[in-house]
Each structure stands twice: as structure tokens, then as C-alpha cells.
Design a protein around this motif. Structure first.
Motif, PDB file in Angstrom:
ATOM      1  N   THR A 194       0.881  -1.278   0.048  1.00  0.00           N
ATOM      2  CA  THR A 194      -0.055   0.050  -0.077  1.00  0.00           C
ATOM      3  C   THR A 194       0.874   1.212   0.132  1.00  0.00           C
ATOM      4  O   THR A 194       0.656   2.346  -0.724  1.00  0.00           O
ATOM      5  CB  THR A 194      -1.080   0.051   1.243  1.00  0.00           C
ATOM      6  OG1 THR A 194      -1.637  -1.130   1.176  1.00  0.00           O
ATOM      7  CG2 THR A 194      -1.902   1.342   1.492  1.00  0.00           C
ATOM      8  N   ASP A 255      -3.151  -8.179   0.519  1.00  0.00           N
ATOM      9  CA  ASP A 255      -2.865  -6.973  -0.245  1.00  0.00           C
ATOM     10  C   ASP A 255      -3.800  -7.248  -1.587  1.00  0.00           C
ATOM     11  O   ASP A 255      -3.486  -6.361  -2.467  1.00  0.00           O
ATOM     12  CB  ASP A 255      -1.493  -6.983  -0.950  1.00  0.00           C
ATOM     13  CG  ASP A 255      -0.627  -6.520   0.510  1.00  0.00           C
ATOM     14  OD1 ASP A 255      -1.011  -5.912   1.128  1.00  0.00           O
ATOM     15  OD2 ASP A 255       0.611  -7.062   0.395  1.00  0.00           O
ATOM     16  N   VAL A 258      -6.239  -3.963  -2.383  1.00  0.00           N
ATOM     17  CA  VAL A 258      -5.647  -2.651  -2.865  1.00  0.00           C
ATOM     18  C   VAL A 258      -5.091  -2.904  -4.243  1.00  0.00           C
ATOM     19  O   VAL A 258      -4.860  -1.803  -5.087  1.00  0.00           O
ATOM     20  CB  VAL A 258      -4.438  -2.260  -1.807  1.00  0.00           C
ATOM     21  CG1 VAL A 258      -3.204  -3.243  -1.874  1.00  0.00           C
ATOM     22  CG2 VAL A 258      -3.944  -0.956  -2.143  1.00  0.00           C
ATOM     23  N   GLU A 261      -8.007  -2.807  -6.763  1.00  0.00           N
ATOM     24  CA  GLU A 261      -8.362  -1.650  -6.946  1.00  0.00           C
ATOM     25  C   GLU A 261      -7.374  -0.766  -7.830  1.00  0.00           C
ATOM     26  O   GLU A 261      -7.882   0.179  -8.498  1.00  0.00           O
ATOM     27  CB  GLU A 261      -8.382  -0.888  -5.509  1.00  0.00           C
ATOM     28  CG  GLU A 261      -8.734   0.636  -5.456  1.00  0.00           C
ATOM     29  CD  GLU A 261     -10.306   1.089  -6.266  1.00  0.00           C
ATOM     30  OE1 GLU A 261     -10.197   2.021  -6.675  1.00  0.00           O
ATOM     31  OE2 GLU A 261     -11.179  -0.160  -6.238  1.00  0.00           O
ATOM     32  N   ASN A 262      -6.091  -0.889  -7.550  1.00  0.00           N
ATOM     33  CA  ASN A 262      -5.019  -0.083  -8.229  1.00  0.00           C
ATOM     34  C   ASN A 262      -5.229  -0.533  -9.804  1.00  0.00           C
ATOM     35  O   ASN A 262      -5.237   0.539 -10.580  1.00  0.00           O
ATOM     36  CB  ASN A 262      -3.805  -0.425  -7.670  1.00  0.00           C
ATOM     37  CG  ASN A 262      -2.691   0.248  -8.641  1.00  0.00           C
ATOM     38  OD1 ASN A 262      -2.004   1.619  -8.576  1.00  0.00           O
ATOM     39  ND2 ASN A 262      -2.144  -0.789  -9.478  1.00  0.00           N
TER      40      ASN A 262
END
Length: 348
Positions: A194, A255, A258, A261-262
């Protein structure tokens, strides 16, 4: 300065190349310990020593030493530079010949040497690229030549000849080196994935993670910077994903959200750009919405016929499609092909 090394099998070919430059007035001899004369005679002289190691395939060592565009050296300085380079690479008891060329904007010289010493030993080519880079840096200081702004970064990534020459011309470090520095800083400032993503975004770098469909595990990383995409490993082995996660904490389950989403953000950004490109030449007068923004076209396309009645045509004599002379020509060809096929069918 850039040193480009080549190892080969044929002395005659490389000597002929350099001698032709002299014939064309684009080069001249600097120094040699051979009996300078005909190409064939010099080749035989090289091969006499080469016979001390008959099983050595690539006995020819050919290197060009290229100066930055603004740097200048006299013939004497170039010769001294060439001798220092040869000795630094282990050619301290070898046959050699040096040429200076003037067929490019930048000053440069070519050196042809025998890897077989007069003693019969062979000059090692182990890690010759790394040794050459370190030697070039020392010679730049000795002869007052230009250097890249960050020498340490040069050792971490292989740059192309064009990239380094561009850096010398513009005075700016190559983009690869800039990205490498940004990635290194992001890794140093991050404890987990992150934080790593956030640090990259601060530097306007967009990461994209490659995810295995079978395991769901991240298998690689690419980065987008100024609409240029680099695979992490092309910037250096230390920037492959497997090596990055040795320095930051990565857990697949923790992870996953995240990272997904990235990637979704990256896909939306890419789709918006493509949508804008498609809408960049729309039909005049129409309104388009691109990622929440309304864009209305003002200028008519060049092929638009405008007001058809104004030039004596009725509306039924035109269609809604834009007029295109190439399209009309293509339609004629299609009709001609159909006619030929029908004609062949009747003959049968």
C-alpha cells in the motif's frame, strides 16, 4: 564517453572497414605496433600471433570510444586515451592499431587488438562490460570529459547508445535512470505494498500488477510514466516484482484488495484516454460525454459537404455518411470484382 566492445573472428573484415574510412577521407591512422601497409599483410601479421592459440575462436577485439558531442581531443590525447583504455582492459602486451574517424557529429576512435598476447596468453573477457564501464569513468576524469550526472545509476541499468547520446545532448539524465531512481526511493520509503503504491502515485507513476489467473498471486509489475510503459525488470533486475517483495512486505490475501483497486484505476484511466481519442474527430455539431465532461465539436470535418441544397443537390442524392473519395474508389473496385465473378460463372 561510451565504449562499445565487439569480439570477432576475422581481422581482415574489421581492418578493411577502417581502411575504407581512410580512403573516403573520413578517418586516419593514429597509432599501431604493426607493420602498417596492405590490409592482407596486416591480417597475416595478426594471425601469426593468433596461431599461438589456434583453438581460440574469437581472437579479434574491436572497440570504439565515443566522446560526448561537446568534447574535443587532439590526436595525441586520443592516442593516449586509447593506450590507457587498452592497458586498463588487459591489453598491455598485444598487437593493436588505432584509427580516428570523422564521419559522425561526435568525435570517436576505433581500436583493433589481438586478444592473444605475444606471450601466448589470452586477455580475459570475464565481466568485460562492467570493467569497461568502471575504466571509462576513470578516464573521463583523467581527460576532463563530460560525465552523466549520476554515475552510480549508470552501473545499474543497460542504456542504449541513443539514450546515452541524447543525455549528453540535452544535459538531462535518461528516462530509464529517472524511473530507476524514483522506484528505488519508493521502495526505501515503503514498508508494504500500500505504501509502495502511494509513493509511486506521488511521483506521477502508475503501477500495474500482473496477476496469475490460476493462483491469484502477483507475478510481475509494469509502470506507466508520461504515457510510456516500462516492465519493471527492464529497468534492472532489482526492480522485478520478485526482487521488490524481498524489500517490502507482501501478503497475497491481505494485499489483494488494494492491488485489484489499483489495477481498476489504471484500466479506467486507459479506457478514458482511448475514449477521448475516439471522440477527438467526431461529426460536427454533436455533443459527446467523456468521463463526466461534455465535449461539443465546432469545426466541421474536411470531408463534410455542408449544405447540399446550396450547391444544387437534393437531400435524397446524398446519404448520412461523410463523403470520401477513397470510399467511392473502393466501391468501384468491389463492383468490378463482383462483375468479374458473375462473368466467370456464366462462362462455366
Amino acid at each position: 564517453m561510451i565504449a562499445k566492445q565487439i569480439k570477432g573472428k576475422d581481422f581482415y573484415g574489421v581492418l578493411a572497414y577502417n581502411e575504407k574510412k581512410i580512403e573516403q577521407g573520413k578517418g586516419h591512422l593514429l597509432d599501431t605496433n604493426l607493420t602498417y601497409g596492405r590490409i592482407m599483410d596486416m591480417t597475416q601479421e595478426f594471425n601469426l600471433v593468433r596461431q599461438l592459440r589456434p583453438r581460440l575462436g574469437k581472437a579479434v577485439y574491436h572497440v570504439s570510444l565515443n566522446l560526448p558531442y561537446d568534447d574535443r581531443l587532439s590526436d595525441g590525447q586520443f592516442t593516449s586515451l586509447g593506450m590507457d583504455y587498452l592497458k586498463g582492459m588487459g591489453f598491455d602486451d598485444n598487437q593493436y592499431i588505432m584509427y580516428r574517424h570523422c564521419d559522425q557529429e561526435h568525435e570517436h576512435m576505433h581500436i583493433v587488438a589481438n586478444r592473444v598476447k605475444f606471450s601466448g596468453e589470452v586477455v580475459s573477457d570475464s565481466k568485460d562490460y562492467e570493467r569497461s564501464e568502471q575504466l571509462v569513468r576513470r578516464l573521463e576524469l583523467k581527460y576532463g570529459l563530460s560525465q552523466l550526472s549520476d554515475v552510480e545509476l549508470v552501473k545499474k541499468v543497460t542504456l542504449t547508445h541513443k539514450e546515452i547520446q541524447k543525455a549528453f545532448r540535452t544535459g538531462e539524465p535518461p528516462l530509464k535512470l529517472t524511473l530507476q531512481q524514483h522506484l528505488e526511493n519508493a521502495i526505501l520509503k515503503s514498508n508494504n505494498v500500500t505504501e509502495f503504491i502511494n509513493e509511486l502515485v506521488k511521483m506521477k507513476i502508475t503501477p500495474k500488477f500482473n496477476i496469475s489467473k490460476s493462483t491469484g498471486r502477483v507475478t510481475g509489475i509494469s509502470i506507466r510514466y508520461n504515457n510510456i510503459i516500462y516492465k519493471g525488470s527492464t529497468l534492472g533486475r532489482q526492480f522485478s516484482w520478485n526482487n521488490i517483495i524481498k524489500r517490502i512486505d507482501y501478503e497475497q490475501d491481505r494485499d489483494r484488495a488494494v492491488i485489484l483497486e489499483n489495477n481498476s484505476t489504471e484500466r479506467r484511466s486507459d479506457s478514458a484516454f482511448k475514449e477521448f481519442r475516439r471522440a477527438s474527430t467526431p461529426i460536427a455539431g454533436k455533443t459527446f460525454s467523456v468521463t463526466g465532461q461534455t465535449i461539443k465539436t465546432i469545426e466541421q470535418p474536411k470531408s463534410d459537404m455542408g449544405n447540399v441544397e446550396a450547391i444544387g443537390l437534393k437531400s435524397h442524392q446524398t446519404d448520412d455518411n461523410q463523403w470520401d473519395s477513397f470510399k467511392l474508389e473502393l466501391d468501384d473496385k468491389i463492383r468490378f470484382r463482383k462483375k468479374r465473378r458473375k462473368g466467370k460463372g456464366r462462362r462455366l
